[in-house]
Design an enzyme around this catalytic site. Structure first.
Site, PDB file in Angstrom:
ATOM      1  N   ASP A   1      62.715  43.960  53.587  1.00  0.00           N
ATOM      2  CA  ASP A   1      63.776  43.658  52.622  1.00  0.00           C
ATOM      3  C   ASP A   1      64.564  42.397  53.001  1.00  0.00           C
ATOM      4  O   ASP A   1      65.800  42.445  53.170  1.00  0.00           O
ATOM      5  CB  ASP A   1      64.759  44.846  52.522  1.00  0.00           C
TER       6      ASP A   1
ATOM      7  N   GLU B   1      63.478  47.586  41.505  1.00  0.00           N
ATOM      8  CA  GLU B   1      64.449  47.395  42.594  1.00  0.00           C
ATOM      9  C   GLU B   1      64.446  45.931  43.025  1.00  0.00           C
ATOM     10  O   GLU B   1      63.809  45.094  42.409  1.00  0.00           O
ATOM     11  CB  GLU B   1      64.088  48.303  43.776  1.00  0.00           C
TER      12      GLU B   1
ATOM     13  N   ASN C   1      56.060  49.246  48.205  1.00  0.00           N
ATOM     14  CA  ASN C   1      57.236  48.538  47.689  1.00  0.00           C
ATOM     15  C   ASN C   1      57.269  47.073  48.149  1.00  0.00           C
ATOM     16  O   ASN C   1      56.737  46.709  49.185  1.00  0.00           O
ATOM     17  CB  ASN C   1      58.540  49.278  48.011  1.00  0.00           C
TER      18      ASN C   1
ATOM     19  N   GLU D   1      66.082  29.179  73.970  1.00  0.00           N
ATOM     20  CA  GLU D   1      66.093  30.628  74.165  1.00  0.00           C
ATOM     21  C   GLU D   1      64.666  31.160  74.103  1.00  0.00           C
ATOM     22  O   GLU D   1      63.900  30.803  73.199  1.00  0.00           O
ATOM     23  CB  GLU D   1      66.953  31.303  73.094  1.00  0.00           C
TER      24      GLU D   1
ATOM     25  N   GLU E   1      63.712  34.018  73.274  1.00  0.00           N
ATOM     26  CA  GLU E   1      63.517  34.890  72.097  1.00  0.00           C
ATOM     27  C   GLU E   1      63.350  34.071  70.815  1.00  0.00           C
ATOM     28  O   GLU E   1      63.457  34.595  69.715  1.00  0.00           O
ATOM     29  CB  GLU E   1      64.660  35.901  71.969  1.00  0.00           C
TER      30      GLU E   1
ATOM     31  N   ASP F   1      64.853  34.714  79.917  1.00  0.00           N
ATOM     32  CA  ASP F   1      66.054  34.475  79.110  1.00  0.00           C
ATOM     33  C   ASP F   1      65.949  33.129  78.388  1.00  0.00           C
ATOM     34  O   ASP F   1      66.154  33.039  77.187  1.00  0.00           O
ATOM     35  CB  ASP F   1      67.282  34.509  80.034  1.00  0.00           C
TER      36      ASP F   1
HETATM   37  O1  FUB Z   1      63.787  49.533  52.386  1.00  0.00           O
HETATM   38  C1  FUB Z   1      64.173  50.586  51.549  1.00  0.00           C
HETATM   39  C2  FUB Z   1      63.903  50.261  50.106  1.00  0.00           C
HETATM   40  O2  FUB Z   1      62.544  49.908  49.950  1.00  0.00           O
HETATM   41  C3  FUB Z   1      64.656  49.072  49.572  1.00  0.00           C
HETATM   42  O3  FUB Z   1      65.974  49.351  49.264  1.00  0.00           O
HETATM   43  C4  FUB Z   1      63.802  48.764  48.402  1.00  0.00           C
HETATM   44  O4  FUB Z   1      64.062  47.519  47.817  1.00  0.00           O
HETATM   45  C5  FUB Z   1      62.420  48.883  48.970  1.00  0.00           C
HETATM   46  O5  FUB Z   1      62.029  47.710  49.624  1.00  0.00           O
END
Ligand code: FUB
Length: 459
Positions: free
Chosen positions: A39, A212, A265, A336, A338, A452
């Site tokens: 996300d 979403e 997703n 760094e 990392e 580090d």
């Molecule tokens: O990561 C949890 C949920 O999965 C997110 O809120 C959605 O957008 C989907 O990616």
């Protein structure tokens, strides 16, 4: 969609976990692959791009884990290839007592402060603030910013109250887009200048196959609302365009098909950095390669985004190598450890001074740093702050490839210690722009090595 909206939220998540969609042949690039992250939300700030992600390492390794993410991880880059791990920057309930989940953030800067919005699962949206892009972020409200009582949120059928997207328009008006699980479930509400309170009531526009992952960006006076389509539409990233941030949106098509190695997703972030546009997203390639159940173990990837002359977006072709490097790494300053383009077998951890280091390195573990510019003179020595080099173990610096020319080597002095020590070795002459590896070779398998930082001294 109608059928889906009658199914409870948890069941939809479970259902989407098992969807089998068309397989793509190409592999795609992944970034910060030592972590499972998802996300992506992006912030361009002071010459770097920051990505904030749901921390899928909070989810267990089994197929029934569920999305239990309760922390947000931040990574950043100044060249789009080497990414610096800033670790967990926000965590529930440590930094937000009322929440137990921190899903799918959105981050924005205003008046010298950074604002991070997140979903408490699908049941409300919170905000946290920091004076630095790498946190720590703290909850200023002690409660949700958006819930079902927020004017304009309801009525909505089976609303998922999550996936916030904060957007600041050129006229100084900020907006928060959010919602999920239905073509009429997208909401947008004005944010006040304090960015932690809302103004008026939420409004909506119809979004075809909306599932979403709302995102808003503006380019040349055009507003682009992009989102993940529903499972029936294969969870693509689609988009709409308008001349206004809240009304008049017209569906324009697909930005990105369901990514390769994902089958589930989809969630993206779009940003402009050093004159190019990019599309950050997640897939499940790293878990697939590891052979672990991939559903709840996502990883980040990135592609360039281009536009046609009329402002519409050219659909992304997923590639094996993502993006090209913009800029180079200066080896003659502290770098760094990392911060890397790729790795094998490392983890990162916090140091006592509040920074990060790479940790747990054993024989054959390595990091790769891409596009290091040694200039015309080249280096005369190499130093690093390192711990755990036991007799028979060395830290090799190799250029080009893992078995490329060794230009420096740190070996044990016999004083094996848990403390990080600054160690130096002579470096072979090398010029120009090179990729190089820090590789652990040989040694005691019971001892792990931490690094580090590293730097070269110029000749
Ligand atoms: O990561 C949890 C949920 O999965 C997110 O809120 C959605 O957008 C989907 O990616």
């Amino acid at each position: 969609m109608k059928k889906l909206s009658k199914i409870p939220f948890k069941l939809i998540i479970l259902f989407s976990s098992f969807l089998i969609l068309s397989q793509h042949v190409q592999a795609d690039d992944h970034i910060a692959a030592h972590r499972h992250l998802a996300d992506p939300a992006t912030l361009v700030y002071n010459g770097r791009v920051y990505i904030y992600a749901s921390n899928d390492d909070d989810n267990t390794d089994d197929k029934d884990s569920g999305y239990k993410m309760k922390s947000i991880v931040c990574i950043s880059s100044s060249d789009m290839k080497n990414w610096t791990d800033h670790g967990v920057v926000f965590e529930a309930p440590r930094d937000v007592s009322w929440a137990n989940r921190t899903w799918a953030p959105s981050v924005i800067a205003r008046n010298g402060k950074i604002y991070l919005y997140f979903g408490n699962g699908g049941s409300g949206i919170g905000v946290a603030t920091s004076s630095s892009p790498i946190g720590p972020f703290k909850d200023p409200l002690g409660k949700k910013l958006i819930d079902n009582e927020t004017p304009g949120v309801q009525p909505a059928k089976n609303m998922w109250l999550f996936d916030p997207m904060a957007f600041l328009d050129d006229d100084g008006q900020a907006y928060l887009y959010f919602g999920g699980n239905g073509e009429d479930n997208m909401r947008v509400i004005k944010l006040n200048e304090d960015m932690i309170s809302v103004n008026g009531q939420a409004s909506s526009f119809h979004v075809p196959a909306f599932f979403e992952a709302s995102w808003m960006h503006k380019r040349n006076g055009n507003y682009y609302f992009s989102y993940s389509s529903n499972p029936k539409a294969e969870m693509r990233i689609d988009y709409m365009m308008s001349k206004s941030p809240t009304t008049g949106f017209v569906y324009k098509g697909v930005i990105g098909a369901q990514p390769p190695n994902n089958n589930n997703n989809n969630h993206h972030g779009i940003f402009e950095f050093k004159g190019k546009w990019y599309h950050a997203y997640h897939n499940r390639l790293v878990a697939i390669k590891k052979g672990i159940p991939p559903v709840y173990k996502r990883n980040l990837a990135i592609e360039e985004l281009t536009y046609k002359p009329d402002g519409s977006i050219v659909q992304i072709s997923y590639t094996a190598n993502g993006v090209t490097q913009v800029g180079s790494v200066n080896p003659y300053q502290r770098n760094e450890a990392e911060s890397m383009q790729d790795q094998n077998g490392i983890i990162t951890k916090n140091t006592a001074d509040g920074g990060m280091e790479i940790s747990g390195m054993k024989n054959n573990n390595w990091i790769k740093i891409q596009g290091v510019d040694f200039g015309k003179k080249g280096p005369k020595d190499f130093s690093a702050k390192v711990s755990g080099l036991s007799p028979g173990t060395s830290l090799e610096v190799r250029v080009g490839s893992l078995d490329g020319k060794q230009i420096a080597k740190l070996v044990s002095t016999g004083d094996k210690t848990a403390d990080l020590q600054i160690r130096a070795a002579k470096a072979e002459p090398i010029q120009g722009k090179q990729d190089f590896y820090l590789l652990i070779s040989g040694g005691d398998p019971s001892t792990a090595i931490d690094i580090d930082w590293w730097r070269f001294q110029q000749r």
